[in-house]
Scaffold this motif. Sequence first.
Motif, PDB file in Angstrom:
ATOM      1  N   PRO A  35      46.132  33.461  38.730  1.00  0.00           N
ATOM      2  CA  PRO A  35      45.928  34.825  38.238  1.00  0.00           C
ATOM      3  C   PRO A  35      45.688  34.873  36.722  1.00  0.00           C
ATOM      4  N   GLU A  36      46.352  33.999  35.968  1.00  0.00           N
ATOM      5  CA  GLU A  36      46.181  34.006  34.502  1.00  0.00           C
ATOM      6  C   GLU A  36      44.741  33.661  34.115  1.00  0.00           C
ATOM      7  N   ARG A  37      44.185  32.651  34.751  1.00  0.00           N
ATOM      8  CA  ARG A  37      42.792  32.274  34.466  1.00  0.00           C
ATOM      9  C   ARG A  37      41.832  33.375  34.918  1.00  0.00           C
ATOM     10  N   TYR A  38      42.110  33.959  36.057  1.00  0.00           N
ATOM     11  CA  TYR A  38      41.266  34.995  36.645  1.00  0.00           C
ATOM     12  C   TYR A  38      41.206  36.234  35.751  1.00  0.00           C
ATOM     13  N   ARG A  39      42.312  36.514  35.054  1.00  0.00           N
ATOM     14  CA  ARG A  39      42.418  37.713  34.209  1.00  0.00           C
ATOM     15  C   ARG A  39      42.135  37.444  32.735  1.00  0.00           C
ATOM     16  N   GLU A  40      41.941  36.188  32.371  1.00  0.00           N
ATOM     17  CA  GLU A  40      41.736  35.847  30.957  1.00  0.00           C
ATOM     18  C   GLU A  40      40.592  36.674  30.369  1.00  0.00           C
ATOM     19  N   ALA A  41      40.848  37.293  29.219  1.00  0.00           N
ATOM     20  CA  ALA A  41      39.862  38.182  28.589  1.00  0.00           C
ATOM     21  C   ALA A  41      38.945  37.406  27.655  1.00  0.00           C
ATOM     22  N   PHE A  42      37.658  37.752  27.707  1.00  0.00           N
ATOM     23  CA  PHE A  42      36.637  37.146  26.867  1.00  0.00           C
ATOM     24  C   PHE A  42      35.868  38.243  26.133  1.00  0.00           C
ATOM     25  N   GLY A  43      35.193  37.846  25.079  1.00  0.00           N
ATOM     26  CA  GLY A  43      34.345  38.775  24.338  1.00  0.00           C
ATOM     27  C   GLY A  43      35.105  39.466  23.217  1.00  0.00           C
ATOM     28  N   GLN A  79      28.561  54.631  43.903  1.00  0.00           N
ATOM     29  CA  GLN A  79      29.790  55.126  44.542  1.00  0.00           C
ATOM     30  C   GLN A  79      30.637  53.938  45.001  1.00  0.00           C
ATOM     31  N   ARG A  80      31.005  53.094  44.051  1.00  0.00           N
ATOM     32  CA  ARG A  80      31.781  51.895  44.356  1.00  0.00           C
ATOM     33  C   ARG A  80      33.276  52.211  44.297  1.00  0.00           C
ATOM     34  N   GLN A  81      34.076  51.396  44.999  1.00  0.00           N
ATOM     35  CA  GLN A  81      35.520  51.609  45.044  1.00  0.00           C
ATOM     36  C   GLN A  81      36.213  51.184  43.754  1.00  0.00           C
ATOM     37  N   ARG A  82      35.743  50.121  43.131  1.00  0.00           N
ATOM     38  CA  ARG A  82      36.331  49.605  41.891  1.00  0.00           C
ATOM     39  C   ARG A  82      37.833  49.356  42.036  1.00  0.00           C
ATOM     40  N   ASP A  83      38.197  48.609  43.068  1.00  0.00           N
ATOM     41  CA  ASP A  83      39.601  48.288  43.352  1.00  0.00           C
ATOM     42  C   ASP A  83      40.090  47.276  42.314  1.00  0.00           C
ATOM     43  N   GLU A  84      40.927  47.727  41.386  1.00  0.00           N
ATOM     44  CA  GLU A  84      41.401  46.871  40.300  1.00  0.00           C
ATOM     45  C   GLU A  84      42.224  45.682  40.789  1.00  0.00           C
ATOM     46  N   ALA A  85      42.833  45.777  41.948  1.00  0.00           N
ATOM     47  CA  ALA A  85      43.594  44.646  42.481  1.00  0.00           C
ATOM     48  C   ALA A  85      42.673  43.444  42.714  1.00  0.00           C
ATOM     49  N   LEU A  86      41.416  43.714  43.045  1.00  0.00           N
ATOM     50  CA  LEU A  86      40.463  42.623  43.286  1.00  0.00           C
ATOM     51  C   LEU A  86      40.066  41.904  42.000  1.00  0.00           C
ATOM     52  N   GLU A  87      40.280  42.536  40.858  1.00  0.00           N
ATOM     53  CA  GLU A  87      39.996  41.859  39.586  1.00  0.00           C
ATOM     54  C   GLU A  87      41.259  41.282  38.951  1.00  0.00           C
ATOM     55  N   GLN A  88      42.410  41.531  39.564  1.00  0.00           N
ATOM     56  CA  GLN A  88      43.673  41.028  39.040  1.00  0.00           C
ATOM     57  C   GLN A  88      44.212  39.833  39.823  1.00  0.00           C
ATOM     58  N   TRP A  89      43.970  39.804  41.115  1.00  0.00           N
ATOM     59  CA  TRP A  89      44.599  38.828  42.014  1.00  0.00           C
ATOM     60  C   TRP A  89      43.531  38.009  42.727  1.00  0.00           C
ATOM     61  N   PRO A  90      43.321  36.761  42.308  1.00  0.00           N
ATOM     62  CA  PRO A  90      42.247  35.945  42.901  1.00  0.00           C
ATOM     63  C   PRO A  90      42.403  35.700  44.399  1.00  0.00           C
ATOM     64  N   GLN A  91      43.632  35.537  44.891  1.00  0.00           N
ATOM     65  CA  GLN A  91      43.812  35.282  46.327  1.00  0.00           C
ATOM     66  C   GLN A  91      43.411  36.514  47.145  1.00  0.00           C
ATOM     67  N   ILE A 151      29.884  34.352  35.109  1.00  0.00           N
ATOM     68  CA  ILE A 151      31.184  33.757  35.439  1.00  0.00           C
ATOM     69  C   ILE A 151      31.198  32.290  35.033  1.00  0.00           C
ATOM     70  N   ALA A 152      30.115  31.569  35.302  1.00  0.00           N
ATOM     71  CA  ALA A 152      30.047  30.143  34.960  1.00  0.00           C
ATOM     72  C   ALA A 152      30.169  29.938  33.452  1.00  0.00           C
ATOM     73  N   LEU A 153      29.526  30.793  32.667  1.00  0.00           N
ATOM     74  CA  LEU A 153      29.630  30.687  31.207  1.00  0.00           C
ATOM     75  C   LEU A 153      31.057  30.956  30.736  1.00  0.00           C
ATOM     76  N   LEU A 154      31.681  31.975  31.296  1.00  0.00           N
ATOM     77  CA  LEU A 154      33.060  32.294  30.926  1.00  0.00           C
ATOM     78  C   LEU A 154      34.006  31.172  31.361  1.00  0.00           C
ATOM     79  N   ALA A 155      33.795  30.659  32.568  1.00  0.00           N
ATOM     80  CA  ALA A 155      34.640  29.579  33.076  1.00  0.00           C
ATOM     81  C   ALA A 155      34.525  28.349  32.183  1.00  0.00           C
TER      82      ALA A 155
END
Length: 191
Positions: A35-43, A79-91, A151-155
């Motif tokens: 989760p820490e890597r998934y949420r790491e902020a860039f920019g 009209q997207r859901q934008r479920d924030e849990a999907l951007e916080q929890w990789p599993q 994503i590849a550039l950020l990774a």
Amino acid sequence: MTSRHSRSSPATARLVEENLLTLAQLRGMVAALTPERYREAFGEHGRHTLGKHVRHIIDHYDALLDGLDRGAEVIDYEQRQRDEALEQWPQQAARHLAAVEARLSLLGSGPSPDALTLAYPLDDERLSLASSLNRELAFLTSHSIHHMAIIALLAEQSGIHLPESFGVHPSTLRHWQRASEEQAPLSRRSA
């Protein structure tokens, strides 16, 4: 309004397969992240994370698939859901991607709509653009690959190693394969 459907075409099945390959590659990367890597902020403003790009990709697939499930002939990616849990929890995102893959795989074999309309916002009006399932599947592949390249550039900045093919469009991968095959006979002749 009654939705007309026809049997899915071989082209639809091939486009579904491209999307499935793209999503499987993304799911594999997401499932391996903490989760820490998934949420790491860039920019400069910290707005970019791997998770936000993954959630954005998922949102677009959900918009198409949910619209098709409802029998809607109009697809609206705004009209997207934008479920924030999907951007916080990789599993959780990996599980959602697997579910999207399962839903997509049904499109390649069952009936599909003959025509779709894409709702597109333009300033203070919404345009209605003629589209098709195949066009939207082609869009989703390109859209996903575009975000996967980011994503590849950020990774890479975070020290995460991804395969060379990650975030590369299937057409480019096919080009690389053809070029490799063309080079092989030349190298055999010079040996």
